[in-house]
Motif scaffolding. Structure first.
Motif, PDB file in Angstrom:
ATOM      1  N   GLY A 196       0.816  -1.203   0.000  1.00  0.00           N
ATOM      2  CA  GLY A 196       0.000   0.000   0.000  1.00  0.00           C
ATOM      3  C   GLY A 196       0.849   1.252   0.000  1.00  0.00           C
TER       4      GLY A 196
ATOM      5  N   LEU B 116      -4.764   0.609   5.337  1.00  0.00           N
ATOM      6  CA  LEU B 116      -4.319  -0.303   4.284  1.00  0.00           C
ATOM      7  C   LEU B 116      -3.812  -1.627   4.842  1.00  0.00           C
ATOM      8  CD1 LEU B 116      -2.408   2.147   1.903  1.00  0.00           C
ATOM      9  CD2 LEU B 116      -4.675   1.147   1.570  1.00  0.00           C
TER      10      LEU B 116
ATOM     11  N   ARG C  88      -4.747  -5.114   3.409  1.00  0.00           N
ATOM     12  CA  ARG C  88      -4.205  -5.641   2.156  1.00  0.00           C
ATOM     13  C   ARG C  88      -3.120  -6.692   2.397  1.00  0.00           C
ATOM     14  NH1 ARG C  88      -5.070  -1.602  -2.167  1.00  0.00           N
ATOM     15  NH2 ARG C  88      -3.151  -2.271  -3.186  1.00  0.00           N
TER      16      ARG C  88
ATOM     17  N   SER D 251      -2.823   4.106  -2.940  1.00  0.00           N
ATOM     18  CA  SER D 251      -3.154   2.955  -3.764  1.00  0.00           C
ATOM     19  C   SER D 251      -4.599   2.533  -3.576  1.00  0.00           C
ATOM     20  CB  SER D 251      -2.218   1.783  -3.433  1.00  0.00           C
ATOM     21  OG  SER D 251      -2.147   1.572  -2.046  1.00  0.00           O
ATOM     22  N   ASP D 252      -5.301   3.150  -2.634  1.00  0.00           N
ATOM     23  CA  ASP D 252      -6.651   2.724  -2.290  1.00  0.00           C
ATOM     24  C   ASP D 252      -7.369   3.931  -1.687  1.00  0.00           C
ATOM     25  OD1 ASP D 252      -8.926   1.631  -0.933  1.00  0.00           O
ATOM     26  OD2 ASP D 252      -7.932  -0.299  -0.818  1.00  0.00           O
TER      27      ASP D 252
ATOM     28  N   SER E  65     -11.509  -7.112  -5.246  1.00  0.00           N
ATOM     29  CA  SER E  65     -10.958  -5.754  -5.281  1.00  0.00           C
ATOM     30  C   SER E  65     -11.129  -5.077  -6.624  1.00  0.00           C
ATOM     31  CB  SER E  65      -9.458  -5.798  -4.956  1.00  0.00           C
ATOM     32  OG  SER E  65      -8.746  -6.458  -6.001  1.00  0.00           O
TER      33      SER E  65
ATOM     34  N   GLU F  87      -8.837  -5.145  -8.731  1.00  0.00           N
ATOM     35  CA  GLU F  87      -7.475  -4.755  -9.105  1.00  0.00           C
ATOM     36  C   GLU F  87      -6.548  -5.970  -9.177  1.00  0.00           C
ATOM     37  OE1 GLU F  87      -6.864  -1.758  -9.979  1.00  0.00           O
ATOM     38  OE2 GLU F  87      -8.460  -0.558  -9.080  1.00  0.00           O
TER      39      GLU F  87
ATOM     40  N   SER G  61     -13.169   0.375  -9.447  1.00  0.00           N
ATOM     41  CA  SER G  61     -11.938  -0.373  -9.717  1.00  0.00           C
ATOM     42  C   SER G  61     -11.619  -0.422 -11.205  1.00  0.00           C
ATOM     43  CB  SER G  61     -12.064  -1.792  -9.182  1.00  0.00           C
ATOM     44  OG  SER G  61     -13.079  -2.489  -9.885  1.00  0.00           O
TER      45      SER G  61
ATOM     46  N   SER H  91      -5.066  -8.133  -1.409  1.00  0.00           N
ATOM     47  CA  SER H  91      -5.284  -7.705  -2.790  1.00  0.00           C
ATOM     48  C   SER H  91      -4.010  -7.975  -3.579  1.00  0.00           C
ATOM     49  CB  SER H  91      -5.638  -6.208  -2.829  1.00  0.00           C
ATOM     50  OG  SER H  91      -5.855  -5.775  -4.144  1.00  0.00           O
TER      51      SER H  91
END
Length: 622
Positions: free
Chosen positions: A3, A24, A27, A201-202, A362, A364, A392, A618
């Protein structure tokens, strides 16, 4: 997986960076770190949890108005502090090893040509302090820097081969942050009144900080400064605001609160009735429009296809395997299910009339995205995704979509996302059956009534938890387990075995029960528990024969049976009765006790349930 959080502001941004890392954590990661500009480059890194990093920061009083932060899931180099991000450039020069250079960088993804770049940079005098491919990028940017970090990053990107999302700043331009992406997701967060801007990243990393999000496309590079930002595309052509619009995205951090539960996985198992109810909300009739995309009509697409190809990985792959039974038996449409990570590396025979269906929690998942793009490159035009994240890459790149509403899933081992995927896939089956003239009005009414009853049925199954806990006490002492299912429930046996191995570290395999005599029966002893998914369907009598084979070899059976299946508990035969027979939708009920079995076995063995070793939530790298 890894992340990224970054920020440029007029205020100290370290609390925001660390808060972003905390959000994050779901993840998956094995190290974390923060770097800021504070009269030079300063950082804190840890191989423990983000909470330990916070203690470091409090002790050292780390502060800054420009910074980057990262959670790392190890690919190149062991989980160790010297391999943790952020990385600094070092060199060239005789004292390069003892002083940080100009560049600080974090990176998600994998650089495939890092070895040759490393050799070239070492020849120029750069000193490497890690085994990561990421440090190569930091040195490369430093080597190309000539007073403009944006231009240095652009120049460096041309030498990189692989996948990346990066965030970079230079101590010589302390109020400037550069981001770039190719193959890994990255977003720009626009702060109120442009007083601060962010990279992540999210979107969840920025929950409560900003809800104004710009989604960077493949190859985009963004230059963030105080009060402004601008973007260029993969050809380095400037982008207008209309080409990358600011979207309001509500990423609710409250969804990640643990509440009264011991682990997120337990919470998410018990959230399944609500997740299914939300996923099916508003579905009063079966119609293709449920799957319409931004610019595509599902009614038109469904009339133009003659087969289905499902691409997915892990748990999502097993949901696709279950859907194959539905699609072929109810919609009468030929269906193929492929492991996405394998599909693009073999020669296949494309059919332009195939509907390619991707499945991803996700949206992704790197392997699934790559498989989707490969299918498109072969001439497949019709694509649809079943996904839990409406913003996404998977949703943006597919023609059609169905968004499940499972909510945020924190536990690495998927539970509620899986059952929500099954709900979406069953709706897709019915919509395709209807478009092919195979769904009568009476059948539509029956199926909708059954789906509406699912949340209540799931609540009844969750009430079986005490019986499952008793099974888990037996399983906790085992090192191997076998899962059996037949027909539509074989994929559920596969998913049950995956859950057990993911979080309890017990080796588990699943087989179609009819395959017992073709090899697996050799493994059966009293030390090998055999879990059997036994609904009262057309294959039950065949399954009973398979169960007799296990008992005759001294095996111990753990059977999930329907109430009317007439399977009775006995020595070496443990039975949990499901509340009711649920026909075509029974996989969504039978998987829940298997989730609980994995969870309680892992608890009994003392493993890290929500963050199992070596795994990430993810998977954004190949």
């Amino acid at each position: 997986m890894c992340g990224i959080v970054g920020a440029v502001s007029q205020q100290n941004i370290v609390p925001i960076l660390v808060q972003g890392l905390s959000r994050l954590e779901y993840r998956g990661y094995d190290s974390c770190g923060v770097a800021v500009y504070a009269n030079g480059l300063q950082r804190a890194r840890s191989t423990a949890r983000v909470s330990e990093l916070m203690d470091q920061i409090a002790t050292t009083h780390l502060e800054g108005t420009t910074g980057i932060a990262h959670t790392r899931w190890a690919t190149h180099g062991a989980p160790a502090v010297h391999n943790a991000h952020p990385h600094f450039s070092h060199g060239p020069g005789a004292d390069a090893a003892s002083r940080p250079g100009r560049i600080a960088l974090v990176h998600n993804g994998i650089i495939e040509n890092h070895d040759e770049l490393r050799a070239s940079l070492q020849a120029k005098g750069y000193v490497f302090q890690s085994q990561t491919d990421t440090e190569v990028i930091a040195h490369l940017v430093d080597s190309l820097y000539d007073g403009d970090v944006f231009e240095a990053v652009k120049a460096a990107l041309g030498s990189l081969r692989g996948a990346y999302a990066i965030a970079v700043f230079c101590k010589d331009e302390p109020h400037r942050l550069i981001g770039a992406r190719a193959g890994s997701p990255l977003i720009l967060g626009v702060g109120p009144d442009h007083q601060a801007h962010y990279l992540a990243s999210d979107a969840m990393a920025l929950a409560g900080v900003t809800d104004q999000i710009v989604y960077l496309e493949e190859g985009d590079v963004v230059d963030i400064q105080l009060g402004k930002y601008w973007l260029v595309d993969k050809a380095f052509k400037p982008l207008t605001p209309a080409q990358r619009p600011v979207k309001t995205v509500h990423a609710h951090s409250g969804a990640a609160e643990l509440g009264p539960y011991r682990h997120y996985m337990q919470k998410e198992i018990f959230e399944q009735p609500r997740a299914i109810a939300d996923t099916l909300e508003g579905v009063n009739h079966i119609q293709p429009e449920l799957f319409d995309g931004a610019n595509a009509s599902a009614a038109r697409v469904f009339k133009e296809i003659d087969s289905v190809l499902i691409l997915a990985c892990g748990t999502s792959y097993y949901s696709g395997c279950a859907a194959k039974y539905w699609l072929e038996s109810i919609a009468k449409i030929p269906t193929q299910v492929e492991v996405a990570s394998e599909y693009r590396y073999r020669d296949s025979v494309p059919n332009p009339r195939t509907l390619v269906v991707t499945i991803s929690q996700s949206g992704e998942t790197a392997d699934t995205l790559a498989a989707l793009r490969h299918a498109q490159s072969l001439g497949t035009q019709h694509t649809l995704t079943i996904c839990n994240v409406s913003t996404s890459a998977m949703v943006r790149e597919c023609e059609l979509a169905y968004i499940t509403r499972a909510g945020v899933e924190i536990g690495v081992a998927s539970t509620k996302a899986f059952t929500a995927q099954l709900a979406g896939l069953f709706l897709l089956t019915l919509a395709l059956a209807q478009s092919r003239g195979l769904l009568s009005e009476a059948e539509e009414v029956r199926h909708i009534k059954a789906m509406r009853h699912l949340p209540a049925a799931l609540q009844s199954v969750l009430a079986l938890e005490p019986q499952v806990i008793a099974w888990a006490q037996d399983f906790a002492a085992k090192e191997n387990a076998l899962f059996l299912g037949r027909g539509l429930h074989y994929p559920i046996a596969l998913e049950g075995a995956l859950k057990l191995k993911e979080i309890s570290y017990i080796h588990a395999e699943a087989y179609p029960a009819g395959e017992l005599k073709h090899g697996p029966l050799a493994l059966v002893t009293s030390a090998m528990p055999v879990v059997t998914v036994a609904p009262n369907d057309a294959l039950l009598e065949k399954l009973k024969s398979n169960m007799h084979e296990v008992r005759a070899r001294g095996g111990v059976l753990y059977v999930l049976a329907d109430a009317d299946s007439k399977i009775e508990s006995a020595e070496g035969l443990h039975v949990i009765r499901m509340p009711e027979n649920y026909g075509e939708l029974s996989p969504m009920l039978h998987v829940v006790p298997l989730q609980l079995l994995a969870y309680h076995t892992a608890c009994a063995r003392g493993t890290d349930v929500d963050k199992p070793r070596n795994l990430a939530k993810s998977v954004t790298v190949e």
